[in-house]
Design an enzyme around this catalytic site. Structure first.
Site, PDB file in Angstrom:
ATOM      1  N   ASP A  22      -7.560  -1.022  17.723  1.00 59.16           N
ATOM      2  CA  ASP A  22      -5.647  -0.906  17.144  1.00 59.16           C
ATOM      3  C   ASP A  22      -4.878   0.407  17.587  1.00 59.16           C
ATOM      4  OD1 ASP A  22      -3.819  -0.794  15.365  1.00 59.16           O
ATOM      5  OD2 ASP A  22      -4.844  -1.200  13.843  1.00 59.16           O
ATOM      6  N   TYR A  44      -6.908   8.114  12.419  1.00 60.64           N
ATOM      7  CA  TYR A  44      -7.014   6.949  11.284  1.00 60.64           C
ATOM      8  C   TYR A  44      -7.824   6.131  11.258  1.00 60.64           C
ATOM      9  CZ  TYR A  44      -4.899   3.383   8.148  1.00 60.64           C
ATOM     10  OH  TYR A  44      -4.743   2.442   7.390  1.00 60.64           O
ATOM     11  N   HIS A  66      -3.401 -10.658   9.331  1.00 60.40           N
ATOM     12  CA  HIS A  66      -4.177  -9.054   8.343  1.00 60.40           C
ATOM     13  C   HIS A  66      -4.716  -9.010   7.296  1.00 60.40           C
ATOM     14  CE1 HIS A  66      -2.388  -5.009   7.162  1.00 60.40           C
ATOM     15  NE2 HIS A  66      -2.974  -5.192   8.046  1.00 60.40           N
ATOM     16  N   ASP A  74      -6.242  -3.551   1.476  1.00 61.07           N
ATOM     17  CA  ASP A  74      -5.005  -3.189   0.746  1.00 61.07           C
ATOM     18  C   ASP A  74      -5.065  -4.453   0.867  1.00 61.07           C
ATOM     19  OD1 ASP A  74      -4.675  -1.221   3.684  1.00 61.07           O
ATOM     20  OD2 ASP A  74      -2.841  -2.844   3.245  1.00 61.07           O
ATOM     21  N   ARG A 129       0.305 -11.213  14.335  1.00 63.15           N
ATOM     22  CA  ARG A 129      -0.581  -9.753  13.111  1.00 63.15           C
ATOM     23  C   ARG A 129      -0.190  -9.961  11.152  1.00 63.15           C
ATOM     24  NH1 ARG A 129      -4.990  -8.516  11.699  1.00 63.15           N
ATOM     25  NH2 ARG A 129      -4.223  -6.371  11.870  1.00 63.15           N
ATOM     26  N   HIS A 153      -2.409   1.554  16.690  1.00 61.09           N
ATOM     27  CA  HIS A 153      -1.739   1.867  15.592  1.00 61.09           C
ATOM     28  C   HIS A 153      -0.362   2.002  15.474  1.00 61.09           C
ATOM     29  CE1 HIS A 153      -1.568   2.192  10.948  1.00 61.09           C
ATOM     30  NE2 HIS A 153      -2.525   1.621  11.220  1.00 61.09           N
ATOM     31  N   GLU A 176      -9.040 -11.096  10.008  1.00 63.28           N
ATOM     32  CA  GLU A 176      -9.484  -9.400   9.851  1.00 63.28           C
ATOM     33  C   GLU A 176     -10.313  -9.403   9.020  1.00 63.28           C
ATOM     34  OE1 GLU A 176      -6.489  -6.526   9.711  1.00 63.28           O
ATOM     35  OE2 GLU A 176      -7.608  -5.363  10.135  1.00 63.28           O
ATOM     36  N   ASN A 196       0.801  -1.131   0.047  1.00 62.88           N
ATOM     37  CA  ASN A 196      -0.470  -0.263  -0.026  1.00 62.88           C
ATOM     38  C   ASN A 196       0.880   1.162   0.073  1.00 62.88           C
ATOM     39  OD1 ASN A 196      -2.390   1.375   0.241  1.00 62.88           O
ATOM     40  ND2 ASN A 196      -2.280   0.901   2.159  1.00 62.88           N
ATOM     41  N   GLU A 210      -4.033  -3.975  19.920  1.00 60.40           N
ATOM     42  CA  GLU A 210      -3.428  -4.274  18.214  1.00 60.40           C
ATOM     43  C   GLU A 210      -2.242  -3.373  17.949  1.00 60.40           C
ATOM     44  OE1 GLU A 210      -5.367  -4.105  14.765  1.00 60.40           O
ATOM     45  OE2 GLU A 210      -3.635  -3.901  13.933  1.00 60.40           O
ATOM     46  N   ARG A 257     -13.727  -4.327  15.741  1.00 62.17           N
ATOM     47  CA  ARG A 257     -12.929  -4.565  16.525  1.00 62.17           C
ATOM     48  C   ARG A 257     -13.623  -2.771  16.686  1.00 62.17           C
ATOM     49  NH1 ARG A 257      -7.387  -1.529  12.623  1.00 62.17           N
ATOM     50  NH2 ARG A 257      -8.808   0.208  12.509  1.00 62.17           N
ATOM     51  N   GLU A 272       1.696  -6.804  12.208  1.00 62.47           N
ATOM     52  CA  GLU A 272       1.465  -6.263   9.755  1.00 62.47           C
ATOM     53  C   GLU A 272       2.601  -5.537   9.446  1.00 62.47           C
ATOM     54  OE1 GLU A 272      -2.365  -4.403  11.533  1.00 62.47           O
ATOM     55  OE2 GLU A 272      -1.669  -2.056  10.410  1.00 62.47           O
ATOM     56  N   TRP A 296       1.673   6.751  12.527  1.00 64.67           N
ATOM     57  CA  TRP A 296      -0.193   7.122  12.765  1.00 64.67           C
ATOM     58  C   TRP A 296      -0.233   6.105  12.997  1.00 64.67           C
ATOM     59  CZ3 TRP A 296      -1.383   4.259   8.884  1.00 64.67           C
ATOM     60  CH2 TRP A 296      -0.765   3.404   7.669  1.00 64.67           C
ATOM     61  N   HIS A 303     -14.479  -4.031  11.307  1.00 65.08           N
ATOM     62  CA  HIS A 303     -14.443  -2.970  11.675  1.00 65.08           C
ATOM     63  C   HIS A 303     -15.415  -1.874  12.171  1.00 65.08           C
ATOM     64  CE1 HIS A 303      -9.564  -2.839  10.123  1.00 65.08           C
ATOM     65  NE2 HIS A 303      -9.898  -4.275  10.508  1.00 65.08           N
TER      66      HIS A 303
HETATM   67  C1  CS2 Z   1      -4.688  -1.263  10.068  1.00 64.66           C
HETATM   68  C2  CS2 Z   1      -4.560  -1.447   8.659  1.00 64.66           C
HETATM   69  O1  CS2 Z   1      -6.198  -3.255   9.002  1.00 64.66           O
HETATM   70  C3  CS2 Z   1      -4.944  -3.032  10.008  1.00 64.66           C
HETATM   71  O2  CS2 Z   1      -5.565  -3.244  11.180  1.00 64.66           O
HETATM   72  O3  CS2 Z   1      -3.949  -1.713  10.824  1.00 64.66           O
HETATM   73  O4  CS2 Z   1      -5.412  -0.638   7.820  1.00 64.66           O
HETATM   74  C4  CS2 Z   1      -3.319  -0.631   7.694  1.00 64.66           C
HETATM   75  O5  CS2 Z   1      -3.146   0.708   8.326  1.00 64.66           O
HETATM   76  C5  CS2 Z   1      -2.857  -0.579   6.501  1.00 64.66           C
HETATM   77  O6  CS2 Z   1      -3.241  -1.988   6.370  1.00 64.66           O
HETATM   78  C6  CS2 Z   1      -1.933  -0.298   5.606  1.00 64.66           C
HETATM   79  O7  CS2 Z   1      -1.368  -0.416   4.517  1.00 64.66           O
HETATM   80 MG    MG Z   2      -3.094  -3.047  12.093  1.00 65.32          MG
END
Ligand code: CS2
Ligand code: MG
Length: 410
Positions: A217, A160, A319, A323, A290, A219, A346, A38, A243, A148, A269, A410, A123
């Site tokens: 998450d 985000y 994961h 994407d 993950r 992040h 997920e 991505n 996460e 989630r 991830e 982020w 999500h």
């Molecule tokens: C996220 C993802 O799915 C998740 O847990 O953290 O959306 C991640 O940010 C994206 O795959 C980044 O490309």
């Molecule tokens: Mg994630």
């Protein structure tokens, strides 16, 4: 003997960008692999086209392990997301071919089904409580049995992971990659976040009860101490996992978090190889792995990581955002079905445009995903349709501290 005769790299953008490798054998059997990274897609396209495709021609398509080692060891420059996404695409395409040649779905070749389906989590998100509750209810109505939860933080703008375009009953993309020439900028404040999140989980438990598995998450945005504070403050709400509470590069950071909280931890991830997990697994600092098949060198490599994790009672939570292409998602589902230490998968449904280019045979019923029983992965790629969706550069956002604009995770 059948040999690899042809390999092509496709990139397309049916709603978002995807990179796909198609390998064809001299018997006319084809296999697909996902190579989508991505925001950095074309780097993997070049790696495949310039440095891998020429090496594949004439090789035995069934020598999957040997080809993996040839590409990994042969590069000399091991690991890294670009290299491992490229190797993953080859590995997955060769498993797809082996499935088609033997007439078996890939999960049968990995040892057969260990369960009837893979528990999926969806999500839910909202900028405030009413929109979050509506989103959770929407997911429950779609059949999700695990959810989630992400929310906005008072005083901050767009965060985000929180959908901006969501209406109840409508499919949405919670993280639309922005189709701009530079990344969009978001704002962050860890103190405001740490104060707010426990109140959200208290409200969600009050509204939806304690049976529903809930995930969150972080992040990669917190320090080890902040992550310990968050883990402790969420203990009363019985999370399935927290996460990416700290940046993934520093495995030792999770020692402090682990020592301070019983909230289960998931990470990986952004990892590419088993070496990113070595301390985390052997010291039992995490509960869930993950990684994506697509970013960890394929089915062969992720199977080894998850078997290693099994020795330490650590489970999978692969994961599966939008994407990862449907090819990568299907590969994960075959592994989910076969491994013993499955935890959760997920699942964000791809857009209709994406699913018209990638025709899948996986199903989602009663909260469980199943890869289907077609030989191979069970995904078809419509090349002509894909060619009508032009690749468009798109970036993930960046994050700055609200206080003074300092760049932040982020
Ligand atoms: C996220 C993802 O799915 C998740 O847990 O953290 O959306 C991640 O940010 C994206 O795959 C980044 O490309
Ligand atoms: Mg994630």
């Amino acid at each position: 003997m059948s040999v690899i005769e042809h390999a092509e790299v496709f990139f397309t953008s049916p709603g978002r960008n995807f990179v796909t490798l198609k390998i064809t054998t001299s018997d006319g059997v084809t296999g697909l692999g996902d190579a989508t990274l991505n925001g950095r897609e074309l780097s993997v396209v070049a790696y495949l086209q310039e440095h891998i495709v020429p090496l594949l021609i004439g090789r035995d398509p069934q020598a999957i392990e040997d080809t993996w080692q040839y590409l990994y060891r042969g590069a000399y420059w091991r690991r890294g997301p670009v290299t491992m996404a490229a190797i993953a695409a080859v590995d997955v395409a060769l498993w797809d071919i082996l499935g088609k040649v033997t007439g078996q779905p890939v999960y049968q070749l990995l040892g057969g089904a260990s369960r009837t389906g893979a528990l999926a989590y969806g999500h839910a998100s909202g900028s405030d409580l009413p929109s979050l509750f509506a989103s959770i209810q929407n997911h429950l109505d779609q059949g999700f049995k695990a959810i989630r939860v992400q929310t906005g933080v008072p005083g901050l703008g767009q965060v985000y992971g929180v959908a901006t375009n969501q209406k109840p009953g409508e499919r949405y993309d919670y993280e639309p990659a922005k189709r701009t020439s530079v990344p969009t900028e978001e704002q962050w404040d860890s103190r405001a976040y740490l104060r707010h999140i426990p109140t959200i989980f208290a409200a969600v438990r009050e509204e939806f009860g304690y049976d529903l598995p809930l995930l969150h998450d972080g992040h990669h945005r917190l320090t080890p101490n902040e992550a310990a504070i968050l883990g402790k403050s969420l203990e009363p709400y019985d999370l399935f996992w927290l996460e990416d509470c700290t940046p993934g590069e520093n495995q030792e950071a999770l020692r402090r978090v682990r020592a301070q909280t019983t909230t289960p931890l998931a990470i990986g991830e952004v990892f590419n190889t088993v070496f990113d997990y070595q301390t985390l697994i052997t010291e039992q600092l995490i509960d869930y792995v993950r990684s994506a098949v697509t970013h960890t060198g394929g089915i062969s490599a992720l199977k080894k990581i998850i078997d290693f994790a099994a020795i330490y009672q650590i489970k999978s939570g692969f994961h599966g955002p939008t994407d990862i292409s449907p090819v990568g998602q299907a590969a994960a589902l075959h592994l989910d079905l076969a491994i013993h230490n499955f935890g959760i998968q997920e699942y964000m449904k791809h857009s209709e445009d994406t699913l018209s280019v990638f025709q899948t045979s996986y199903t989602f019923e009663n909260g469980l995903l199943h890869p289907g029983n077609n030989p191979g992965l069970g995904v078809e790629y419509d090349e002509a349709l894909a060619a009508t969706f032009d690749y468009t550069p798109a970036y993930l956002p960046v994050n700055r501290l609200q206080r003074d604009g300092t760049m932040h995770d982020w």
